[in-house]
Scaffold this motif. Structure first.
Motif, PDB file in Angstrom:
ATOM      1  N   MET A  68       0.838  -1.178   0.000  1.00  0.00           N
ATOM      2  CA  MET A  68       0.000   0.000   0.000  1.00  0.00           C
ATOM      3  C   MET A  68       0.884   1.242   0.000  1.00  0.00           C
ATOM      4  SD  MET A  68      -2.529   1.384   2.962  1.00  0.00           S
ATOM      5  CE  MET A  68      -4.080   0.692   2.527  1.00  0.00           C
ATOM      6  N   MET A  69       0.547   2.184  -0.794  1.00  0.00           N
ATOM      7  CA  MET A  69       1.302   3.432  -0.877  1.00  0.00           C
ATOM      8  C   MET A  69       0.932   4.358   0.290  1.00  0.00           C
ATOM      9  SD  MET A  69       3.235   3.412  -3.608  1.00  0.00           S
ATOM     10  CE  MET A  69       3.507   5.131  -3.948  1.00  0.00           C
ATOM     11  N   ILE A  70       1.910   5.096   0.761  1.00  0.00           N
ATOM     12  CA  ILE A  70       1.667   6.113   1.794  1.00  0.00           C
ATOM     13  C   ILE A  70       1.132   7.352   1.084  1.00  0.00           C
ATOM     14  CG2 ILE A  70       2.742   7.546   3.582  1.00  0.00           C
ATOM     15  CD1 ILE A  70       2.714   4.524   4.202  1.00  0.00           C
ATOM     16  N   SER A  71       0.087   7.964   1.629  1.00  0.00           N
ATOM     17  CA  SER A  71      -0.454   9.162   0.989  1.00  0.00           C
ATOM     18  C   SER A  71       0.620  10.242   0.940  1.00  0.00           C
ATOM     19  CB  SER A  71      -1.703   9.648   1.717  1.00  0.00           C
ATOM     20  OG  SER A  71      -1.412   9.943   3.068  1.00  0.00           O
ATOM     21  N   GLY A  72       0.633  10.984  -0.156  1.00  0.00           N
ATOM     22  CA  GLY A  72       1.685  11.961  -0.418  1.00  0.00           C
ATOM     23  C   GLY A  72       1.843  13.007   0.665  1.00  0.00           C
ATOM     24  N   ASP A  73       0.724  13.492   1.208  1.00  0.00           N
ATOM     25  CA  ASP A  73       0.827  14.552   2.205  1.00  0.00           C
ATOM     26  C   ASP A  73       1.492  14.055   3.486  1.00  0.00           C
ATOM     27  OD1 ASP A  73      -1.448  12.971   2.679  1.00  0.00           O
ATOM     28  OD2 ASP A  73      -2.509  14.583   3.713  1.00  0.00           O
ATOM     29  N   LYS A  74       1.215  12.836   3.888  1.00  0.00           N
ATOM     30  CA  LYS A  74       1.842  12.300   5.094  1.00  0.00           C
ATOM     31  C   LYS A  74       3.335  12.061   4.869  1.00  0.00           C
ATOM     32  CE  LYS A  74      -2.192  10.215   7.272  1.00  0.00           C
ATOM     33  NZ  LYS A  74      -3.239   9.925   6.317  1.00  0.00           N
ATOM     34  N   ARG A  75       3.702  11.550   3.707  1.00  0.00           N
ATOM     35  CA  ARG A  75       5.117  11.342   3.381  1.00  0.00           C
ATOM     36  C   ARG A  75       5.866  12.679   3.391  1.00  0.00           C
ATOM     37  NH1 ARG A  75       8.339   7.581   1.218  1.00  0.00           N
ATOM     38  NH2 ARG A  75       6.628   6.171   0.741  1.00  0.00           N
ATOM     39  N   ILE A  76       5.268  13.702   2.819  1.00  0.00           N
ATOM     40  CA  ILE A  76       5.901  15.030   2.778  1.00  0.00           C
ATOM     41  C   ILE A  76       6.121  15.561   4.195  1.00  0.00           C
ATOM     42  CG2 ILE A  76       5.508  17.451   2.150  1.00  0.00           C
ATOM     43  CD1 ILE A  76       4.211  16.333  -0.470  1.00  0.00           C
ATOM     44  N   ILE A  77       5.128  15.381   5.068  1.00  0.00           N
ATOM     45  CA  ILE A  77       5.267  15.818   6.464  1.00  0.00           C
ATOM     46  C   ILE A  77       6.463  15.127   7.108  1.00  0.00           C
ATOM     47  CG2 ILE A  77       4.225  15.633   8.762  1.00  0.00           C
ATOM     48  CD1 ILE A  77       1.492  16.178   7.352  1.00  0.00           C
ATOM     49  N   ALA A  78       6.563  13.806   6.959  1.00  0.00           N
ATOM     50  CA  ALA A  78       7.671  13.057   7.568  1.00  0.00           C
ATOM     51  C   ALA A  78       9.009  13.501   6.990  1.00  0.00           C
ATOM     52  CB  ALA A  78       7.473  11.558   7.368  1.00  0.00           C
ATOM     53  N   GLU A  79       9.073  13.664   5.684  1.00  0.00           N
ATOM     54  CA  GLU A  79      10.331  14.080   5.052  1.00  0.00           C
ATOM     55  C   GLU A  79      10.745  15.463   5.516  1.00  0.00           C
ATOM     56  OE1 GLU A  79       9.495  13.501   0.890  1.00  0.00           O
ATOM     57  OE2 GLU A  79       9.923  11.345   1.010  1.00  0.00           O
ATOM     58  N   LYS A  80       9.806  16.384   5.595  1.00  0.00           N
ATOM     59  CA  LYS A  80      10.135  17.735   6.079  1.00  0.00           C
ATOM     60  C   LYS A  80      10.549  17.698   7.549  1.00  0.00           C
ATOM     61  CE  LYS A  80       7.511  20.676   2.949  1.00  0.00           C
ATOM     62  NZ  LYS A  80       6.432  21.689   2.849  1.00  0.00           N
ATOM     63  N   TRP A  81       9.896  16.836   8.349  1.00  0.00           N
ATOM     64  CA  TRP A  81      10.243  16.739   9.778  1.00  0.00           C
ATOM     65  C   TRP A  81      11.720  16.403   9.929  1.00  0.00           C
ATOM     66  CZ3 TRP A  81       6.759  17.895  13.607  1.00  0.00           C
ATOM     67  CH2 TRP A  81       7.214  17.714  14.920  1.00  0.00           C
ATOM     68  N   PHE A  82      12.188  15.425   9.158  1.00  0.00           N
ATOM     69  CA  PHE A  82      13.579  14.994   9.272  1.00  0.00           C
ATOM     70  C   PHE A  82      14.535  15.903   8.500  1.00  0.00           C
ATOM     71  CE2 PHE A  82      11.420  11.310  10.854  1.00  0.00           C
ATOM     72  CZ  PHE A  82      12.270  10.842  11.839  1.00  0.00           C
ATOM     73  N   GLU A  95       1.120   3.622   7.331  1.00  0.00           N
ATOM     74  CA  GLU A  95      -0.014   4.520   7.490  1.00  0.00           C
ATOM     75  C   GLU A  95      -1.238   3.727   7.924  1.00  0.00           C
ATOM     76  OE1 GLU A  95      -2.465   7.778   4.793  1.00  0.00           O
ATOM     77  OE2 GLU A  95      -0.985   6.496   3.840  1.00  0.00           O
ATOM     78  N   GLN A  96      -1.951   4.274   8.905  1.00  0.00           N
ATOM     79  CA  GLN A  96      -3.229   3.694   9.312  1.00  0.00           C
ATOM     80  C   GLN A  96      -4.146   4.840   9.702  1.00  0.00           C
ATOM     81  OE1 GLN A  96      -3.114   0.888  12.542  1.00  0.00           O
ATOM     82  NE2 GLN A  96      -5.263   0.396  12.345  1.00  0.00           N
ATOM     83  N   GLY A  97      -5.154   5.053   8.915  1.00  0.00           N
ATOM     84  CA  GLY A  97      -6.091   6.139   9.186  1.00  0.00           C
ATOM     85  C   GLY A  97      -5.364   7.478   9.205  1.00  0.00           C
ATOM     86  N   ASN A  98      -5.499   8.195  10.323  1.00  0.00           N
ATOM     87  CA  ASN A  98      -4.855   9.510  10.430  1.00  0.00           C
ATOM     88  C   ASN A  98      -3.471   9.434  11.083  1.00  0.00           C
ATOM     89  OD1 ASN A  98      -5.714   8.901  13.044  1.00  0.00           O
ATOM     90  ND2 ASN A  98      -6.283  11.010  13.514  1.00  0.00           N
ATOM     91  N   LYS A  99      -2.904   8.220  11.168  1.00  0.00           N
ATOM     92  CA  LYS A  99      -1.593   8.058  11.791  1.00  0.00           C
ATOM     93  C   LYS A  99      -0.550   7.616  10.772  1.00  0.00           C
ATOM     94  CE  LYS A  99      -3.060   7.353  16.471  1.00  0.00           C
ATOM     95  NZ  LYS A  99      -3.067   6.545  17.652  1.00  0.00           N
ATOM     96  N   LEU A 100       0.662   8.090  10.994  1.00  0.00           N
ATOM     97  CA  LEU A 100       1.807   7.662  10.203  1.00  0.00           C
ATOM     98  C   LEU A 100       2.898   7.238  11.181  1.00  0.00           C
ATOM     99  CD1 LEU A 100       3.231   7.402   7.433  1.00  0.00           C
ATOM    100  CD2 LEU A 100       4.156   9.690   7.842  1.00  0.00           C
TER     101      LEU A 100
END
Length: 143
Positions: free
Chosen positions: A1-15, A72-77
């Motif tokens: 399953m692919m991770i939604s783009g917005d959640k991936r972007i948040i994680a990448e920016k965090w790091f 990803e699960q629901g609103n959690k990454l």
């Protein structure tokens, strides 16, 4: 399953922005007004996370982060990560000798309306202290 783009972007920016560059303003972009970081010593606000990063940048530099797994699960990454950084002094009176240390951990981001509302993190601070020589060597078996 692919991770939604917005959640991936948040994680990448965090790091990439918050950790690697120490960009404090990125937290205003990435987190809700009522953001809470749930830490071992209680809950922390966005401003306390900025204070943490000012300390972190004074102690470590030359970070490199790898996002090993994203789940990803629901609103959690959930992000399992590995980081390498160089110690420059200022932590528990440990002398700086240019030590390169490794941190591993897992972060759980709760996302609301495209921003981080809550964050939990479990990391390897004790292993870093061991690598820096703050804990006695050969006193216990590690796995």
């Amino acid at each position: 399953m692919m991770i939604s783009g917005d959640k991936r972007i948040i994680a990448e920016k965090w790091f990439n922005e918050y950790f690697t560059k120490g960009n404090l303003d990125i937290l205003d972009e990435l987190t809700t007004e009522d953001f809470v970081y749930h830490g071992r010593n209680g809950d922390n606000s966005r401003e306390q996370m900025k204070a943490f990063m000012r300390w972190y940048r004074s102690v470590f530099h030359d970070d490199q982060w790898v996002l090993e797994d994203l789940i990803e699960q629901g609103n959690k990454l959930v992000v399992r990560y590995t980081g390498l950084m160089t110690y420059k002094g200022g932590w528990f009176n440990i002398p700086p000798e240019g030590q390169r240390v490794k941190e591993t951990g897992i972060m759980i981001f709760t996302i609301k309306d495209g921003k981080v509302k809550e964050l939990w993190c479990e990391n390897s601070d004790a292993a870093i202290l061991y690598e820096l020589g703050a804990l006695p060597k050969e006193t216990h078996q590690t796995f």
